[in-house]
Scaffold this active site. Structure first.
Site, PDB file in Angstrom:
ATOM      1  CB  ILE A  42      -0.981  -0.028   1.189  1.00 31.57           C
ATOM      2  CG1 ILE A  42      -2.223   0.760   0.879  1.00 31.57           C
ATOM      3  CG2 ILE A  42      -0.353   0.415   2.470  1.00 31.57           C
ATOM      4  CD1 ILE A  42      -3.385   0.393   1.789  1.00 31.57           C
ATOM      5  N   GLY A  45       1.951   3.316  -3.262  1.00 20.34           N
ATOM      6  CA  GLY A  45       1.094   4.303  -3.925  1.00 20.34           C
ATOM      7  C   GLY A  45       0.455   5.300  -2.986  1.00 20.34           C
ATOM      8  CG  HIS A  46      -2.194   6.220   0.618  1.00 16.40           C
ATOM      9  ND1 HIS A  46      -2.112   6.553   1.949  1.00 16.40           N
ATOM     10  CD2 HIS A  46      -3.276   6.878   0.132  1.00 16.40           C
ATOM     11  CE1 HIS A  46      -3.115   7.353   2.271  1.00 16.40           C
ATOM     12  NE2 HIS A  46      -3.830   7.569   1.184  1.00 16.40           N
ATOM     13  CE1 TYR A  47      -1.615  10.689  -1.249  1.00 14.08           C
ATOM     14  CE2 TYR A  47      -1.197  10.707   1.104  1.00 14.08           C
ATOM     15  CZ  TYR A  47      -2.052  10.902   0.048  1.00 14.08           C
ATOM     16  OH  TYR A  47      -3.336  11.304   0.281  1.00 14.08           O
ATOM     17  CB  VAL A  52       0.408   8.450   5.491  1.00 13.23           C
ATOM     18  CG1 VAL A  52      -0.412   8.836   4.285  1.00 13.23           C
ATOM     19  CG2 VAL A  52      -0.383   8.608   6.754  1.00 13.23           C
TER      20      VAL A  52
END
Length: 141
Positions: A42, A45-47, A52
């Site tokens: 995760i 892509g976040h971020y 986070v």
């Protein structure tokens, strides 16, 4: 309870199992914990430059803890799985970053028929990350 015990209670599995252990299970509450590994996909892509954990994942962790609580205190009929039916009064207060451990505290506030109403708090150390209220019920698998 360890990870194997948790898996015996709920249908969630990696990469969407957001509990590592249950620290304490009481008559009306559960305290669980999850290490937020920097290696989970995760964060790609976040971020990427400021990773986070998404707030919705924190809410999911609380709901999974509630599902374990239900399984251990009032197990649903065979062929039923826990599902979220309501999410209210959610307040995000602190970001959760890779490498941190979240404490998930969920308290049963009311049970009406097959619906369970909970309040939850997720924290990192002494800092609250999220407070929420939600409902869970058992649905056909």
């Amino acid at each position: 309870m360890n990870l194997d015990d948790i898996k015996a209670c709920i249908p969630h599995r990696a990469p969407f199992l957001w509990l590592d252990e249950v620290v304490k299970l009481e008559e009306n509450s559960i305290h669980a914990r999850k290490f937020v590994s920097p290696e989970i996909d995760i964060f790609q892509g976040h971020y990427p430059d400021h990773p986070v954990l998404p707030g919705v994942i924190l809410c999911e962790a609380a709901m999974q803890a509630a599902a374990v609580f239900i399984a251990k205190t009032d197990a649903p009929d065979a062929g039923k799985v826990p599902v979220a039916t309501r999410l209210n009064n959610t307040k995000f207060r602190r970001m959760v970053k890779p490498g941190e451990t979240i404490d998930i505290q969920v308290t049963l506030t009311e049970k009406l028929g097959g619906a369970y109403f909970f309040s939850g708090k997720i924290s990192v150390g002494k800092e609250t990350a999220v407070r929420l209220e939600f409902a869970v019920t058992a649905a056909d698998a």
